[in-house]
Design an enzyme around this catalytic site. Structure first.
Site: not given
Ligand code: AP5
Length: 215
Positions: A14, A89, A128, A172
């Protein structure tokens, strides 16, 4: 004001897609995760209350986000195009977004779901690296910086996000499946859902989404 909601699990891409699209056009990229990380860094009351949830990989209480977003929409230009990366969310946040949009003369034009399989999400999040100064994102193998460990844009040393530890990534992804994935059905029912393959190469993903936004 036109709002495009980005749906997609952690690591779907995203932020990567939004940054590329916003770079090429007059579009405002609003990442609620980045806003919260800034609040944590600056030690604001919202940041202090958000940190414990973010470190665990759970959602920060809705009202913290609704207040932040309300403030942002109230100061945005009436003709702005906004990518909302990370909000809503859960169903309550989706309802609150509709209310905020109505209050500020904005329209939620589409919800763009960036889809990717779980094993890809896990390897992306594990590799990441981010720039703590300008927010630019990298990946150790997929998108390495030109100089190892250093941001191409501003020369700052790259870091691993606090919530990119294996146990927090797992949490998550569970929270996403339980609370955020149901929004896909909600936006589909409203005729606003668009789906993009997030496993594609990053430029291709960004181009497909940019075409949806251009209409
Ligand atoms: P947030 O910052 O929003 O995190 P997230 O949703 O978990 O999303 P990510 O940033 O991890 O993933 P992304 O899809 O943006 O992937 P990216 O582009 O970086 O939220 C963090 C926390 O804040 C939450 O856990 C929660 O606590 C709190 N929070 C935020 N919003 C909230 C809300 N509304 N309500 C309550 N709490 C909230 O890409 C990942 C990696 O993959 C990168 O290394 C990138 O280089 C690589 N990559 C991306 N795309 C590609 C591609 N196409 N090909 C190859 N590599 C790629």
């Amino acid at each position: 004001m036109q709002i495009y909601v980005f749906l997609g699990a952690p690591g779907a891409g995203k932020g990567t897609a939004a940054a590329r699209i916003a770079n090429d056009a007059d579009i405002h990229h609003v990442s609620t995760g980045a806003m919260l990380r800034d609040a944590v860094k600056n030690g604001t009351p919202a940041g202090l209350s958000a940190k414990k949830y973010m470190d665990k990989g759970t959602l920060v209480p809705d009202q913290v986000l609704v207040d932040m977003l309300g403030e942002l929409l109230s100061t945005s230009k009436k003709d702005a195009t906004i990518i909302l990366d990370g909000f809503p969310r859960n169903e309550n946040q989706a309802l609150q977004l509709d209310e905020l949009a109505a209050k500020h003369g904005a329209t939620v034009k589409a919800a763009i779901d960036i889809e990717a399989p779980n094993e890809l999400l896990i390897s992306r999040l594990g590799g990441r690296r981010v720039c703590p100064s300008c927010g630019m994102g990298y990946h150790v193998t997929n998108m390495p910086p030109k100089r190892e460990g250093v941001c191409d844009k501003c020369g700052t040393a790259l870091i691993t996000r606090n919530d990119d530890k294996p146990e927090t990534i797992k949490k998550r992804l569970e929270v996403y499946a339980e609370q955020t994935a149901p929004l896909i059905g909600l936006y589909k029912k409203a005729g606003k859902l668009r789906t993009v393959n997030g496993a594609d190469e990053a430029d291709k993903v960004a181009k497909k989404i940019a075409a949806i936004i251009k209409g």
